[in-house]
Write an enzyme that holds these catalytic residues in place. Structure first.
Site, PDB file in Angstrom:
ATOM      1  N   GLY A 210      -6.284 -19.539  84.650  1.00  0.00           N
ATOM      2  CA  GLY A 210      -7.150 -19.062  83.570  1.00  0.00           C
ATOM      3  C   GLY A 210      -6.663 -19.543  82.216  1.00  0.00           C
ATOM      4  CG  ASN A 211      -9.011 -20.138  79.169  1.00  0.00           C
ATOM      5  OD1 ASN A 211      -9.410 -19.293  78.378  1.00  0.00           O
ATOM      6  ND2 ASN A 211      -9.839 -20.781  80.001  1.00  0.00           N
ATOM      7  NE  ARG A 212      -1.392 -18.334  75.956  1.00  0.00           N
ATOM      8  CZ  ARG A 212      -0.507 -17.610  76.640  1.00  0.00           C
ATOM      9  NH1 ARG A 212      -0.713 -16.328  76.816  1.00  0.00           N
ATOM     10  NH2 ARG A 212       0.572 -18.193  77.130  1.00  0.00           N
TER      11      ARG A 212
END
Ligand code: CTP
Length: 410
Positions: A210-212
């Site tokens: 995933g990412n932030r």
């Protein structure tokens, strides 16, 4: 600037236990810059006092149509004429019945009859009273006449039972008012699609890449477009944010799901703003069962090597099939940690976009999770607009200003 800045809102409070929550609503409306006139029914005054609301609104509170000065009797027409919206929150079964049948037996009912402003009704009551055919028929009658019924929520009721009949959160009521007050805005009649949040690409049933991205900028964009009259589809990746009132939300957790959702939603849309952080790579294969340490095969038996493949670029794909989306304004984001300007211009050209919103996400007041954003807008006509650090709501307003200008040139 909030759509509620300077707006004349009449809040009618009926006699239910949720009347105390209307105080928070009035407080938030005043904070948003609205001029709030509060009307309490006689039954509401059994639960809350005019003083509570007068202290919050800094304006007279209207309670009794028949008070001796005759002021209220004269004021009901003035209030009705000035109102941009009349919200009844909480609306009890009794007040709903009075409004449905056109009674004018108190200040609230008289203003509701005399105004041509939109009427919003937030029913809140014990669940059997809400479900009663009489209440349902009264609500249907009001809706048929154009009233906006804000659906009550399900949860613990004052009786201790679980059921439907709770007054929605203040944020929901504010969202409904913002949508109604902004309905004639410069995006009225437009259909816009906004993507928000990060995607999650599964490795196995329990893990993902995933990412932030928090989704805050995208959700602010969706709300801002709604407040300017647009019909908004919000395609959300991973985010913890609640769905804004009046916005159609579609959840799309992976890059592939987001692509399908965007392509479908963009048919007949006027603008697409891709603020989602879409994964550029996804695992070639998703393990059917949880990957076990001891089963990982690598040269030294300790490292796990992942093979990833490119995901299709949603924005670039839309450019390739331009004919299917004639006139669609496309806005891309560029979240960068270096050479922001070069990357912004490159994405504008490479993806065939109308506008790129670039930001340096390595800065503390910019990008992921923060309430503010420092962005530079790259327009397709070559203009560059470097904005100062602004709340994400203000950044959203700048982006829609640019889209409105592009729509006018179409
Ligand atoms: N985007 C998209 N489809 C993808 C990946 C990204 O539509 N599969 C969109 C994003 O929503 C964003 C813009 O493209 O609006 C820029 O995304 P980014 O991943 O930063 O751009 P890339 O083209 O991947 O460039 P780079 O890898 O050089 O950063």
């Amino acid at each position: 600037m909030s759509v509620l800045q300077g707006a004349r809102i009449v809040v009618g409070v009926a006699g239910g236990i949720a009347a105390y929550k209307a105080a928070d609503l009035v407080s938030k409306l005043v904070q948003a810059g609205a001029l709030v006139d509060v009307i309490l029914t006689a039954h509401a005054r059994e639960f809350v006092t005019p003083l509570t609301f007068g202290a919050l609104s800094q304006r007279p509170v209207w309670a009794d149509l028949w008070e001796p000065t005759g002021m209220a009797a004269a004021r009901h027409i003035e209030l009705a004429a000035a109102a941009q919206a009349l919200l009844v929150a909480p609306a009890t079964a009794n007040t709903i019945a009075r409004l449905a049948h056109g009674l004018a037996d108190d200040m609230l009912a008289a203003v509701a009859l005399a105004t041509t402003a939109p009427l919003l009704i937030a029913p809140a009551m014990e669940h059997h009273m809400l479900q009663h055919p009489a209440t349902q028929a009264n609500l249907a009658l009001l809706a048929a006449r154009g009233a906006h019924i804000i659906p009550p929520e399900t949860g613990r009721l004052a009786s201790g039972e679980i059921g439907t009949g709770r007054l929605p959160e203040t944020a929901t009521l504010l969202g409904a008012l913002r949508q109604v007050v902004g309905r004639g805005g410069d995006l009225a009649g437009r259909r816009v699609v906004v993507t928000a949040g990060g995607t999650q690409e599964a490795l196995d049933p329990v893990r993902y890449i995933g990412n932030r991205s928090s989704g805050r900028q995208g959700f602010a964009l969706a709300e801002a477009a709604r407040d300017r009259g647009a019909q908004v589809t919000l395609i959300a990746g991973a985010t913890a944010l609640p769905t804004p009132y009046g916005v159609t939300r579609i959840d799309a957790l992976t890059a592939a799901a987001m692509r399908a959702a965007v392509l479908a939603a963009c048919v007949e849309a006027d603008a697409l703003v891709m603020s989602a952080a879409v994964a550029d790579f996804t695992p070639i294969a998703v393990a059917e069962h949880k990957i076990k340490k001891r089963e990982v095969a690598s040269s030294d038996g300790a490292d796990l090597v992942l093979r990833l493949q490119r995901t299709p670029d949603i924005l670039a794909d839309l450019d390739a099939v331009r004919a299917q989306y004639p006139g669609l304004i496309r806005v891309g984001f560029a979240a960068e940690t270096r050479e922001v300007a070069a990357a912004g211009r490159d994405k504008l050209a490479r993806k065939g976009l109308d506008l790129v919103v670039a930001n340096d996400v390595s800065q503390p007041d910019s990008g992921f999770g923060s309430a503010t954003n420092t962005v530079t807008l790259f327009h397709k006509d070559g203009r560059t607009e470097a904005l100062p650090s602004l709340p994400k709501t203000a950044v959203a307003a700048h982006i829609w200003d640019a889209v409105v200008a592009l729509l006018a040139q179409r």
